[in-house]
Design a protein around this motif. Structure first.
Motif, mmCIF file in Angstrom:
data_model
loop_
_atom_site.group_PDB
_atom_site.id
_atom_site.type_symbol
_atom_site.label_atom_id
_atom_site.label_comp_id
_atom_site.label_asym_id
_atom_site.label_seq_id
_atom_site.Cartn_x
_atom_site.Cartn_y
_atom_site.Cartn_z
ATOM 1 N N ALA A 187 22.134 6.558 1.834
ATOM 2 C CA ALA A 187 21.742 4.963 2.000
ATOM 3 C C ALA A 187 21.317 4.708 0.675
ATOM 4 O O ALA A 187 21.019 5.256 -0.035
ATOM 5 N N PRO A 188 21.418 3.350 0.260
ATOM 6 C CA PRO A 188 20.906 2.567 -0.930
ATOM 7 C C PRO A 188 19.487 3.016 -1.164
ATOM 8 O O PRO A 188 18.732 3.162 -0.246
ATOM 9 N N MET A 189 19.411 3.384 -2.549
ATOM 10 C CA MET A 189 17.769 3.730 -2.894
ATOM 11 C C MET A 189 17.068 2.456 -3.042
ATOM 12 O O MET A 189 17.280 1.433 -3.721
ATOM 13 N N SER A 190 16.122 2.566 -2.118
ATOM 14 C CA SER A 190 15.183 1.322 -2.114
ATOM 15 C C SER A 190 13.887 1.447 -3.303
ATOM 16 O O SER A 190 13.652 2.772 -3.508
ATOM 17 N N GLU A 191 13.527 0.278 -3.880
ATOM 18 C CA GLU A 191 12.558 0.568 -4.693
ATOM 19 C C GLU A 191 11.165 0.448 -4.497
ATOM 20 O O GLU A 191 10.373 0.226 -5.170
ATOM 21 N N ALA A 192 10.983 0.116 -2.971
ATOM 22 C CA ALA A 192 9.741 -0.143 -2.408
ATOM 23 C C ALA A 192 8.805 1.084 -2.359
ATOM 24 O O ALA A 192 9.538 2.256 -2.474
ATOM 25 N N TYR A 193 7.410 1.018 -2.590
ATOM 26 C CA TYR A 193 6.884 2.373 -2.331
ATOM 27 C C TYR A 193 6.826 2.810 -1.198
ATOM 28 O O TYR A 193 6.671 2.239 -0.219
ATOM 29 N N PRO A 194 6.990 4.174 -0.999
ATOM 30 C CA PRO A 194 7.100 4.902 0.188
ATOM 31 C C PRO A 194 5.876 5.324 0.835
ATOM 32 O O PRO A 194 5.025 5.439 0.376
ATOM 33 N N HIS A 195 6.200 5.356 2.247
ATOM 34 C CA HIS A 195 5.100 5.841 3.059
ATOM 35 C C HIS A 195 5.345 7.584 2.778
ATOM 36 O O HIS A 195 6.363 7.791 2.765
ATOM 37 N N VAL A 196 4.164 8.066 2.651
ATOM 38 C CA VAL A 196 4.187 9.549 2.624
ATOM 39 C C VAL A 196 3.764 10.348 3.923
ATOM 40 O O VAL A 196 2.483 10.286 4.265
ATOM 41 N N ILE A 197 4.450 11.203 4.322
ATOM 42 C CA ILE A 197 4.100 11.830 5.656
ATOM 43 C C ILE A 197 3.885 13.309 5.320
ATOM 44 O O ILE A 197 4.824 13.964 4.780
ATOM 45 N N LEU A 198 2.633 13.855 5.566
ATOM 46 C CA LEU A 198 2.375 15.335 5.292
ATOM 47 C C LEU A 198 2.348 15.808 6.495
ATOM 48 O O LEU A 198 1.406 15.405 7.373
ATOM 49 N N ASN A 199 3.125 16.758 6.866
ATOM 50 C CA ASN A 199 3.045 17.461 8.151
ATOM 51 C C ASN A 199 2.688 19.141 8.160
ATOM 52 O O ASN A 199 3.400 19.543 7.355
#
Length: 300
Positions: A187-199
């Motif tokens: 998918a195209p690379m978004s420049e939005a800040y990502p949510h980080v999921i730590l599992n």
């Protein structure tokens, strides 16, 4: 070439901060003992019980400290709080580079890491030594240094160094799949800040590693649709990068995931309480895979 005035001031500031950090770290054991004593006094007073005999001599001094403490200072602190004490106040600035003489595949991987981490800058390693690299990053006010390494053209190492005081975490990489190698395309690379999921980072060491990795990313907006997942399974950390979409007419709990890449597996093998160029830095954790119980224990 002699250092400029700004560079000299930056060196003095970093040296002062390092001395202050080491001094606070040296006091941590004594403060830990005082914290336990004050906790026992609080429990005795709240439950209406008599004070323990060994604490009666120091009760007046400790009770005065308890009366002057606020909610922030009621809990025990450590050098970990000093390392990431300012996390969240400003967005992190990350420098991404490679080992010397990188292959074209490692260069491509470093470019994808640069695109994946917001506010990051990729620099060519060239012939710079490690101490020169760390010094430039400190002078330029980078918060973290990420170094990717390879063996025979395959990325197999990742170093995350927090600046200016450390820690430095060392990971092995395996199963690296870059964006152009993903099945069906990426998918195209978004420049939005990502949510980080730590599992599944459940132990103290696991939370420590999760904190090191999540502080590479700035705080996102609540409605961002970009996700970075770090999932721990038997001390092997799976890294995945997705965006998601919600189509019209679909309920809120049904979304479509699109993998962005890159994708790889990580395993922690060392944490040092210092920056990358400090050869004599104290070792906080080191993997010992040849112990008889190594295959039965999980650390994260």
């Amino acid at each position: 070439m002699p250092p400029t005035g700004a560079a000299s001031a930056s060196h003095r500031r970093n040296a002062r901060m390092r001395r202050e950090y080491l001094y606070r770290k040296s006091l941590s054991s004594a403060e830990s003992g005082d914290y336990e004593a004050k906790k026992r006094i609080r429990d005795a007073l709240s439950q209406g019980k008599s004070l323990p005999t060994e604490l009666r001599a120091s009760y007046d001094k400790l009770k005065t400290e308890i009366d002057h403490e606020d909610t922030k200072h009621e809990t025990n602190t450590s050098h970990v709080d000093d390392e990431y004490g300012d996390a969240g106040w400003s967005d992190p600035r990350v420098c991404v580079t490679t080992s010397r003489s990188p292959s074209s595949r490692l260069k491509q991987f470093s470019k994808e890491m640069k695109l994946m981490i917001p506010n990051s800058t990729r620099i060519n390693r060239g012939t710079h030594r490690v101490d020169e690299l760390v010094d430039v990053c400190k002078t330029s006010d980078f918060t973290d240094l990420v170094v990717v390494q390879e063996t025979r053209g395959e990325p197999d190492g990742l170093i995350v160094c927090h600046l200016p005081m450390g820690p430095t975490a060392y990971f092995t990489l395996s199963g690296t799949v870059m964006r152009h190698d993903l099945e069906g395309g990426s998918a195209p690379m978004s420049e939005a800040y990502p949510h980080v999921i730590l599992n599944n980072f459940q132990t103290d060491l696991g939370r420590r590693v999760g904190n090191i990795l999540k502080c590479l990313f700035p705080i996102p907006k609540p409605d961002t649709r970009r996700i970075v997942t770090l999932s721990n399974d038997s001390d092997h950390i799976s890294f995945r990068h997705h965006v998601y979409s919600k189509e019209n007419g679909i309920t809120a709990d049904k979304v479509t995931l699109f993998e962005v890449g890159p994708r790889f597996e990580m395993r922690l093998y060392q944490i040092k309480l210092g920056t990358l160029e400090m050869k004599d830095a104290e070792t906080e954790y080191v993997l010992k895979p040849y112990l008889n119980t190594a295959n039965k224990r999980t650390y994260l």
